[in-house]
Scaffold this motif. Structure first.
Motif, PDB file in Angstrom:
ATOM      1  N   HIS A 327       5.204   8.758  -6.294  1.00 50.88           N
ATOM      2  CA  HIS A 327       5.102   8.048  -7.560  1.00 50.88           C
ATOM      3  C   HIS A 327       3.951   7.046  -7.478  1.00 50.88           C
ATOM      4  O   HIS A 327       3.390   6.817  -6.419  1.00 50.88           O
ATOM      5  N   THR A 328       3.621   6.469  -8.635  1.00 55.35           N
ATOM      6  CA  THR A 328       2.481   5.553  -8.716  1.00 55.35           C
ATOM      7  C   THR A 328       2.908   4.234  -9.323  1.00 55.35           C
ATOM      8  O   THR A 328       3.584   4.219 -10.360  1.00 55.35           O
ATOM      9  N   HIS A 329       2.527   3.138  -8.678  1.00 53.07           N
ATOM     10  CA  HIS A 329       2.748   1.806  -9.232  1.00 53.07           C
ATOM     11  C   HIS A 329       1.999   0.790  -8.358  1.00 53.07           C
ATOM     12  O   HIS A 329       1.700   1.075  -7.184  1.00 53.07           O
ATOM     13  N   PRO A 330       1.678  -0.385  -8.890  1.00 52.36           N
ATOM     14  CA  PRO A 330       1.056  -1.419  -8.067  1.00 52.36           C
ATOM     15  C   PRO A 330       2.026  -1.852  -6.972  1.00 52.36           C
ATOM     16  O   PRO A 330       3.221  -2.026  -7.221  1.00 52.36           O
ATOM     17  N   HIS A 331       1.537  -2.018  -5.756  1.00 49.98           N
ATOM     18  CA  HIS A 331       2.387  -2.446  -4.656  1.00 49.98           C
ATOM     19  C   HIS A 331       1.580  -3.257  -3.662  1.00 49.98           C
ATOM     20  O   HIS A 331       0.353  -3.176  -3.614  1.00 49.98           O
ATOM     21  N   VAL A 332       2.299  -4.043  -2.872  1.00 52.82           N
ATOM     22  CA  VAL A 332       1.664  -4.943  -1.911  1.00 52.82           C
ATOM     23  C   VAL A 332       1.945  -4.450  -0.495  1.00 52.82           C
ATOM     24  O   VAL A 332       3.083  -4.104  -0.163  1.00 52.82           O
ATOM     25  N   HIS A 333       0.903  -4.427   0.329  1.00 50.82           N
ATOM     26  CA  HIS A 333       1.043  -4.099   1.744  1.00 50.82           C
ATOM     27  C   HIS A 333       1.096  -5.407   2.523  1.00 50.82           C
ATOM     28  O   HIS A 333       0.172  -6.228   2.452  1.00 50.82           O
ATOM     29  N   LEU A 334       2.184  -5.610   3.260  1.00 51.24           N
ATOM     30  CA  LEU A 334       2.312  -6.805   4.084  1.00 51.24           C
ATOM     31  C   LEU A 334       1.619  -6.587   5.426  1.00 51.24           C
ATOM     32  O   LEU A 334       1.445  -5.454   5.869  1.00 51.24           O
ATOM     33  N   PRO A 335       1.193  -7.662   6.092  1.00 48.34           N
ATOM     34  CA  PRO A 335       0.517  -7.518   7.390  1.00 48.34           C
ATOM     35  C   PRO A 335       1.400  -6.781   8.400  1.00 48.34           C
ATOM     36  O   PRO A 335       2.617  -7.011   8.467  1.00 48.34           O
ATOM     37  N   ILE A 336       0.799  -5.877   9.141  1.00 47.64           N
ATOM     38  CA  ILE A 336       1.518  -5.139  10.169  1.00 47.64           C
ATOM     39  C   ILE A 336       0.540  -4.689  11.241  1.00 47.64           C
ATOM     40  O   ILE A 336      -0.609  -4.367  10.949  1.00 47.64           O
ATOM     41  N   THR A 337       0.995  -4.713  12.480  1.00 43.35           N
ATOM     42  CA  THR A 337       0.179  -4.239  13.601  1.00 43.35           C
ATOM     43  C   THR A 337       0.927  -3.097  14.277  1.00 43.35           C
ATOM     44  O   THR A 337       2.087  -3.238  14.653  1.00 43.35           O
TER      45      THR A 337
END
Length: 352
Positions: A327-337
């Motif tokens: 699906h498509t929608h605005p989303h936020v990627h949180l910091p991850i290592t």
């Protein structure tokens, strides 16, 4: 692994469709000016994809349509790509072709893949290792062998215009990468709807006239497949593979064009065809067996694109979520290592 090979297949399919359009364009050039052919190809691409987008939206509820919109900050990237690849590139090519032998022109057009990779590696800092570099060289070498015609000597002044066209398309490829997370059909459609009328205007300004309805239809259908669908697949490949690798796979397009030509005008392939095919196959093999893996950090950022809830998409929804994927929608990627094998895709544009 499956998604990896799917992305590679997508890039090769884009190359096959574009390459197949070349011998068809040769047939159409017998009755139309080069600018008329380019204009109808692009217009067919834009109108055909626009119709497909409209039908797709009519079949859906429309709830995701707004999420496909390109952000205002990204419009300059797309505008630059259209101006360079859809307007300046074809114009320089047609001007160069008027005074450059076909063999020399074919040879010079192999520069697009090289320049695309150089800009991606030097300007946009896309990662490259020895294996990918050697694969690129093998694919380009195959293109050179395929288009080399002994006996042609000298490089005419028009060759510089063709080199300029290749540079424009290389810039186009790298700028398109900046918006490749968005709807690929919309991006390709916009390019066609803008580049088509511009090239047609040039054709009419230089004294060309519109051919018969049958020829116009054939040209637009060819443009829809060879430019529209091909560009849509190219943008999808950019999203998953990065610019240099997608450009390398796309460089095998002449091989598909020659293969179709042999089917249309049957003759025994020259030994150079098989040498070129082997060189390109070796280059693709080097790229396919690439495994780029290291610990890397994802910074916080937000965007919108079609996705599944994989390791890079673990987020909550601010709307009633039905559970459908992708699906498509605005989303936020949180910091991850973390560490895993990856390409320089839309989520892995980090420095090394």
């Amino acid at each position: 692994m499956n998604s990896r090979f799917s992305a590679i297949f997508t890039a090769l399919a884009a190359a096959a469709l574009f390459g197949a359009a070349t011998p068809l364009a040769k047939v159409l050039l017998g009755s139309m000016s080069p600018f008329m052919v380019a204009g109808l190809f692009y217009l067919g691409s834009g109108v055909g994809l626009g119709t497909g987008i409209l039908l797709r939206r009519l079949r859906t509820s429309g709830s995701e349509n707004g999420h496909h919109r390109i952000n205002r900050a990204e419009w300059p990237w797309l505008a630059g790509a259209i101006a360079a690849g859809g307007i300046a590139g074809p114009a320089l090519l047609m001007l160069g072709l008027s005074s450059t032998p076909a063999a020399t022109s074919s040879l010079l057009l192999n520069l697009e893949g090289v320049l695309t990779a150089v800009i991606a590696w030097v300007v946009f800092r896309e990662n490259v290792d020895v294996q990918v570099f050697l694969g690129m060289l093998a694919i380009v070498a195959g293109g050179v062998i395929l288009s080399w015609h002994p006996g042609e000597t000298g490089v005419p002044a028009g060759a510089l215009l063709i080199v300029g066209a290749c540079l424009c398309w290389a810039i186009d490829n790298n700028l398109t990468r900046k918006v490749s997370a968005h709807d690929a059909m919309v991006i390709a459609c916009l390019k066609g709807l803008i580049a088509g009328p511009v090239n047609l205007a040039i054709a009419f300004a230089t004294g060309a006239s519109l051919p018969g309805a049958g020829t116009v239809g054939a040209a637009m259908l060819t443009g829809l497949a060879g430019y529209g669908v091909s560009l849509t697949l190219f943008v999808v490949a950019l999203r998953h593979l990065g610019t240099a690798r997608t450009g390398a796979y796309f460089s095998v397009a002449p091989l598909f064009g020659v293969a179709l030509s042999l089917l249309m005008w049957p003759e025994l392939p020259h030994v150079s065809f098989w040498i070129a095919a082997a060189s390109m196959a070796f280059g693709i093999w080097l790229h396919v067996r690439e495994r780029h893996e290291h610990e890397h950090t994802h910074e916080r950022f937000a965007h919108a694109h079609r996705h599944r809830h994989d390791e890079h998409h673990q987020h909550e929804h601010e709307f009633a979520y039905s559970g459908d994927e992708p699906h498509t929608h605005p989303h936020v990627h949180l910091p991850i290592t973390h560490s895993h094998a990856h390409f320089p895709d839309v989520h892995h544009r980090h420095q090394h």
